[in-house]
Each structure stands twice: as structure tokens, then as C-alpha cells.
Enzyme design. Structure first.
Site, PDB file in Angstrom:
ATOM      1  N   CYS A 128       0.833  -1.207   0.000  1.00 25.50           N
ATOM      2  CA  CYS A 128       0.000   0.000   0.000  1.00 25.50           C
ATOM      3  C   CYS A 128       0.873   1.265   0.000  1.00 25.50           C
ATOM      4  O   CYS A 128       2.073   1.212   0.308  1.00 25.50           O
ATOM      5  CB  CYS A 128      -0.980  -0.031   1.164  1.00 25.50           C
ATOM      6  SG  CYS A 128      -0.370   0.635   2.703  1.00 25.50           S
TER       7      CYS A 128
ATOM      8  N   HIS B  62      -4.127   5.293  10.097  1.00 23.65           N
ATOM      9  CA  HIS B  62      -3.420   6.561  10.281  1.00 23.65           C
ATOM     10  C   HIS B  62      -4.295   7.521  11.072  1.00 23.65           C
ATOM     11  O   HIS B  62      -5.515   7.457  11.021  1.00 23.65           O
ATOM     12  CB  HIS B  62      -3.026   7.185   8.936  1.00 23.65           C
ATOM     13  CG  HIS B  62      -4.162   7.337   7.984  1.00 23.65           C
ATOM     14  ND1 HIS B  62      -4.638   6.286   7.231  1.00 23.65           N
ATOM     15  CD2 HIS B  62      -4.930   8.405   7.672  1.00 23.65           C
ATOM     16  CE1 HIS B  62      -5.652   6.714   6.492  1.00 23.65           C
ATOM     17  NE2 HIS B  62      -5.860   7.986   6.743  1.00 23.65           N
TER      18      HIS B  62
END
Ligand code: AMP
Ligand code: ZN
Length: 108
Positions: free
Chosen positions: A3, A99
Site C-alpha cells: 500500500c 493513520h
């Protein structure tokens, strides 16, 4: 292929890195939604908050301490800031690597 945030962790693609340690990296959001917009990202690939495991307990604590340290270093700790995590498509998550968003209007 890994990713996009895993590629930033590996330095395969550039980012404006603010702070980094063994487990966590913080860099500027490429498309900031506030004058200061930092992403705090664990180096371990965890796709979302939904995938957090018991074994990640210490890491999640480290992430929030890291957020606090970044805020202090950017001198936004006194004036205040916003911290958010988008979870899943309905929560506005676009990058499926956990995140934390750190947003602030300005430095003091
Ligand atoms: P989210 O919607 O919570 O998944 O947030 C993903 C964030 O990553 C968005 O605010 C994007 O602007 C940001 N972003 C995407 N690609 C990059 C990149 N290469 N470097 C820095 N930030 C990025
Ligand atoms: Zn990843």
C-alpha cells in the site's frame, strides 16, 4: 504491491517526513485540509481501526504519545488541534493503512 503508506515507510516514494522512530512515522498530508495537516502512521500495516488486535495495544498508545510530541514540535500544542481517524468507506477512509490525522489552523 504494498500500500502507499507502506511504500512511504520503506522510502520507496517520497513524503515530507516530520518525525520518525522505530515503529511510527509522521509526514505532511499531500492534500492538506487545514494549514497544518500531518498523518501519523504505524510502520506496521494495519488496514484500519477495525483490524486492531490485542497485540497492538502498546503500539496504539505509542501512536497517541507520538501525536502529542509532533503537536509540541510544531508548536500547536498550546493553541490546540484536532485528531481524527477515518474508519472504513462510510467513515471516509481512502487509504487502508491505519493513520491518525492531526489538523491545526496555525502556530501560536
Ligand atoms: P483517509 O481518507 O483517512 O484514508 O486519509 C488519507 C489521506 O492520505 C488523505 O488526506 C490524503 O490526502 C493523504 N494522502 C494520500 N496519498 C498521500 C501521499 N502520497 N502522501 C501524503 N499524504 C497522502
Ligand atoms: Zn500499508
Amino acid at each position: 504491491m504494498s500500500c502507499i503508506f507502506c511504500r512511504i515507510v520503506k522510502k520507496d516514494i517520497p513524503a515530507e517526513i516530520i518525525k520518525e522512530d522505530e515503529n511510527i512515522i509522521a509526514f505532511r498530508d499531500i492534500n492538506p485540509k487545514a494549514p497544518i495537516h500531518i498523518l501519523i502512521v504505524p510502520k506496521k500495516h494495519i488496514s484500519s481501526l477495525n483490524e486492531l488486535r490485542e497485540e497492538d495495544k502498546e503500539l496504539i498508545g505509542q501512536i497517541f504519545l507520538f501525536v502529542k510530541d509532533v503537536a509540541k514540535e510544531l508548536k500547536i500544542d498550546k493553541g490546540g488541534y484536532k485528531v481524527s481517524i477515518n474508519v472504513g468507506e462510510g467513515g471516509g477512509q481512502e487509504i487502508f493503512h491505519l493513520h491518525v490525522h492531526l489538523l491545526a489552523e496555525k502556530r501560536q
